[in-house]
Enzyme design. Structure first.
Site, mmCIF file in Angstrom:
data_model
loop_
_atom_site.group_PDB
_atom_site.id
_atom_site.type_symbol
_atom_site.label_atom_id
_atom_site.label_comp_id
_atom_site.label_asym_id
_atom_site.label_seq_id
_atom_site.Cartn_x
_atom_site.Cartn_y
_atom_site.Cartn_z
ATOM 1 N N SER A 174 30.725 48.608 57.990
ATOM 2 C CA SER A 174 31.024 47.445 57.165
ATOM 3 C C SER A 174 29.743 46.688 56.805
ATOM 4 O O SER A 174 28.848 47.268 56.191
ATOM 5 C CB SER A 174 32.035 46.553 57.900
ATOM 6 N N ASP A 337 41.267 52.123 53.398
ATOM 7 C CA ASP A 337 40.509 50.870 53.316
ATOM 8 C C ASP A 337 40.771 50.178 51.983
ATOM 9 O O ASP A 337 40.485 50.725 50.916
ATOM 10 C CB ASP A 337 39.020 51.174 53.474
ATOM 11 N N HIS A 370 40.438 49.344 56.748
ATOM 12 C CA HIS A 370 39.053 49.024 57.096
ATOM 13 C C HIS A 370 38.831 49.036 58.607
ATOM 14 O O HIS A 370 37.796 49.488 59.091
ATOM 15 C CB HIS A 370 38.700 47.647 56.520
#
Length: 389
Positions: A174, A337, A370
């Site tokens: 991320s 995601d 995610h």
């Protein structure tokens, strides 16, 4: 003969157990007396925490840097005490005999500037909540805007202080992928391998505006007081909790989320009273409230802005900056995601391939979107191991 049997016994029984023994780590501090940000502002007495796993080899060629996600810390693996309830967030892949093998690599992880978890006793960071040496008061919003590049430059200063000038690999999920990509672009001669998990080389306008909903509840809280709430009885806790609830939802996928949080059809009170919150929202806020106890509202705002401004090279032409990467590269998007979509990783990969880098891509499966970059990272452990070896 008996000695030979003892050696064989140790090799085939005890050594495998030792390879997966519990990893205990220690948080340490790095300090820069004067740090200049990308915007040209100077921050005095910058402090960040770091921890490491494994042993540094003689020529310092086995270093892997782990760069953490938005609300994460440098605690990537192991435990501080054997009694800790949970290990670091990527413990499934970092440790003796694991995908990122600490029997082979010296793995380093650092708290970023303006780390969200400034109230966590195991976090060391400088940000708006820190005391400004020039005034003796918390910085508040006088703290300069910082970027992903600033995070990388602090990491570089630390590594150089240890005589480490090259990285075997830089790996991050991320927001950590932003830092990893920036490392490989900014210092292509120093990075041999790059793994960008649940990440992208750029943030577009749509994604940047979506991130704004993580900031707005804080700025709308009357107790925020333009960031000047330190030392006061009234704190922007409600705004912070709402922001963290949104962050959790945005990092989720409906498939996993709907299994964990109660369906609206079961909310009898919500059918009768408009003032009654949905149970799912109450559950989300309860989790967020526990996290808020360790985090700071202003720090969240600064991390949001650093993420909104992200594009590799921090210039007007991110594909051109991406083309500077010479490191062997692996993108690991999560299939479901909805925050940093697989398409964003794939676009970054394709841009890099057009520049002549044979960047690879493997999707992380799972039902959490995610969050699968943290919760299900072990599912691509063998791909990581193969890539590093």
């Amino acid at each position: 003969m008996r000695l030979w049997l003892v050696v064989v016994y140790c090799c085939f029984f005890w050594l495998p157990l030792l390879a997966h023994a519990e990893l205990l780590v220690k948080k340490q501090q790095f300090e820069i007396k004067e740090f200049q940000t990308q915007s040209g502002k100077t921050i005095q007495d910058v402090k960040v925490g770091w921890e490491a796993y494994g042993q540094l080899n003689a020529d310092k060629s086995n270093v892997i840097l782990i760069t953490h996600y938005f609300s994460g810390t440098s605690h990537a693996a192991g435990k501080y005490q054997s009694t800790d309830t949970a290990p670091g967030y990527w413990d499934a892949i970092i440790g003796p005999g694991k995908a990122i093998d600490t029997n082979k690599f010296y793995v380093v992880s650092m708290d970023t500037l303006v780390n969200a978890n400034v109230k966590d006793p195991n976090v060391i960071t400088t940000g708006p909540a820190s005391i400004n040496p020039a005034t003796g008061q918390p910085y508040g919003l006088s703290f300069p805007v910082v970027t992903i590049t600033d995070f990388v430059e602090v990491q570089k200063a630390f590594l150089e202080s240890k005589g480490i000038n090259n990285l075997y690999a830089v790996i991050g999920p991320s927001m950590g992928s932003f830092q990893a990509i920036e490392w490989a672009s900014r210092y292509p001669d120093k990075v041999q391998r790059l793994i960008a998990a649940i990440g992208t080389a750029y943030i577009d306008s749509w994604s940047a505006v979506r991130l704004e909903r993580w900031a707005e509840p804080i700025k709308a809280d009357p107790n925020w007081q333009q960031g000047n709430y330190y030392g006061k009885a009234a704190q922007p806790t409600a705004g912070l909790v709402t922001a963290l609830a949104y962050i959790t939802q945005d990092a989720s996928n409906p498939e996993g989320f709907n299994q964990k949080y109660q369906a609206p059809a079961l909310d009898q009170k919500a059918h009768l009273d408009i003032r009654t919150d949905l149970t799912a929202w109450q559950q989300l806020r309860q989790t967020a409230a526990a996290r808020a106890a360790l985090q700071d509202a202003n720090h969240i705002l600064y991390l949001v802005r650093a993420s909104q401004l992200w594009r590799v090279g921090m210039s007007d032409n991110w594909p051109q900056a991406l083309a500077k990467i010479s490191a062997k590269t692996l993108f690991l998007p999560a299939s479901g995601d909805l925050l940093l979509t697989p398409e964003m990783s794939r676009n970054s990969q394709q841009q890099l391939q057009q520049a002549g880098n044979q960047a690879q891509l493997t999707e992380i499966p799972g039902q959490w979107g995610h969050l699968d970059g943290l919760l299900n990272i072990a599912s691509v452990g063998e791909q990581i191991r193969t890539f590093l070896n």
